[in-house]
Motif scaffolding. Structure first.
Motif, PDB file in Angstrom:
ATOM      1  N   TYR B  37       0.844  -1.184   0.000  1.00  0.00           N
ATOM      2  CA  TYR B  37       0.000   0.000   0.000  1.00  0.00           C
ATOM      3  C   TYR B  37       0.883   1.239   0.000  1.00  0.00           C
ATOM      4  O   TYR B  37       1.930   1.283   0.634  1.00  0.00           O
ATOM      5  N   GLN B  39       0.886   5.356   0.872  1.00  0.00           N
ATOM      6  CA  GLN B  39       0.181   6.384   1.622  1.00  0.00           C
ATOM      7  C   GLN B  39       0.872   7.733   1.389  1.00  0.00           C
ATOM      8  O   GLN B  39       1.878   8.044   2.013  1.00  0.00           O
ATOM      9  N   MET B  45      -5.014   5.508   1.852  1.00  0.00           N
ATOM     10  CA  MET B  45      -4.346   4.224   1.656  1.00  0.00           C
ATOM     11  C   MET B  45      -4.671   3.741   0.253  1.00  0.00           C
ATOM     12  O   MET B  45      -5.825   3.471  -0.074  1.00  0.00           O
ATOM     13  N   LEU B  47      -3.951   0.998  -2.755  1.00  0.00           N
ATOM     14  CA  LEU B  47      -3.408  -0.312  -3.082  1.00  0.00           C
ATOM     15  C   LEU B  47      -2.485  -0.198  -4.287  1.00  0.00           C
ATOM     16  O   LEU B  47      -2.873   0.304  -5.335  1.00  0.00           O
ATOM     17  N   ARG B  50      -0.948  -6.583  -5.299  1.00  0.00           N
ATOM     18  CA  ARG B  50      -1.411  -7.682  -4.449  1.00  0.00           C
ATOM     19  C   ARG B  50      -0.874  -8.988  -5.011  1.00  0.00           C
ATOM     20  O   ARG B  50      -0.835  -9.179  -6.229  1.00  0.00           O
ATOM     21  N   TYR B  90       5.305   3.649   2.124  1.00  0.00           N
ATOM     22  CA  TYR B  90       4.897   2.383   1.528  1.00  0.00           C
ATOM     23  C   TYR B  90       4.822   1.329   2.637  1.00  0.00           C
ATOM     24  O   TYR B  90       5.767   1.124   3.390  1.00  0.00           O
TER      25      TYR B  90
END
Lengths: 111, 115
Positions: B37, B39, B45, B47, B50, B90
């Motif tokens: 993630y 920021q 937040m 994404l 994944r 991160y």
């Protein structure tokens, strides 16, 4: 599509005061969460809910309470604010498939 | 209990260069997800990428790719052609595979992209 909405965005509390952080989602997600993020740290789980009427403690639940009367809403209650609760609070929701959505956060300062 | 470690509190990279952020984790689970993630100062937040643990192929999203080493419990993020907008915190995060699971976050790496 609003996603996850948190209010307020900022708040200053005096020690001993109480307040409720609001969180609402419009995605019909069963799962909802409250995290706190202390300065320079990652998020830690306070409470979570797997559906209306069901809540459970996370890693750092002390000093907080939650309720989940509807699927959409998951408020977080601080009863007696303490300086240690100064943090940024994030609400999130997720679907069974794992799609996760965060709110934009509430910055809380306790003085 | 799961733990996530990010050993680099701060990193910097020149614009257009490549940078790799490190993440290791500890779990006894066999099936799980790993995330990166971002920021930015806005606190949102976001994404980035994944990875499902059962997939051997490393995930890729445009300029972002991961090096997932399941046996070593390592999950590094590579950012290619770094841009000024990549400047952010991160966070590496772990999640069990079951529905309704929460994240376990690492402490974060502050990345600065320099012009």
């Amino acid at each position: 599509n609003a996603g996850v909405t948190q209010t307020p965005k900022f708040r200053i509390l005096k020690i001993g005061q109480s307040m409720t952080l609001q969180c609402a989602q419009d995605m019909n997600h069963n799962y909802m969460y409250w995290y706190r993020q202390d300065p320079g740290m990652g998020l830690k789980l306070i409470y979570y809910s797997v559906g209306a009427g069901i809540t459970d403690k996370g890693e750092v639940p002390n000093g907080y309470n939650v309720s989940r009367s509807t699927t959409e809403d998951f408020p977080l209650r601080l009863e007696l604010a303490a300086p240690s609760q100064t943090s940024v609070y994030f609400c999130a929701s997720s679907s069974p498939a794992g799609g996760y959505t965060f709110g934009s956060g509430t910055r809380l300062t306790v003085v | 209990a799961q733990t996530v470690t990010q050993s680099q509190p701060e990193m910097s990279v020149q614009e257009a260069e490549t940078v790799t952020l490190s993440c290791t984790y500890d779990t006894s689970e066999n099936n799980y997800y790993l995330f990166w993630y971002k920021q930015p100062p806005s606190r949102q937040m976001i994404l980035v990428i994944r990875q499902e643990a059962y997939k051997q192929q490393n995930a890729t999203e445009n300029r972002f790719s991961v090096n997932f080493q399941k046996a070593a419990k390592s999950f590094s993020l590579k950012i290619s052609d770094s841009q000024l907008g990549d400047t952010a915190m991160y966070f590496c995060a772990f999640m069990k595979q079951n529905p309704g699971q929460n994240f376990v976050f690492g402490p974060g790496t502050r990345l600065s992209v320099l012009p």
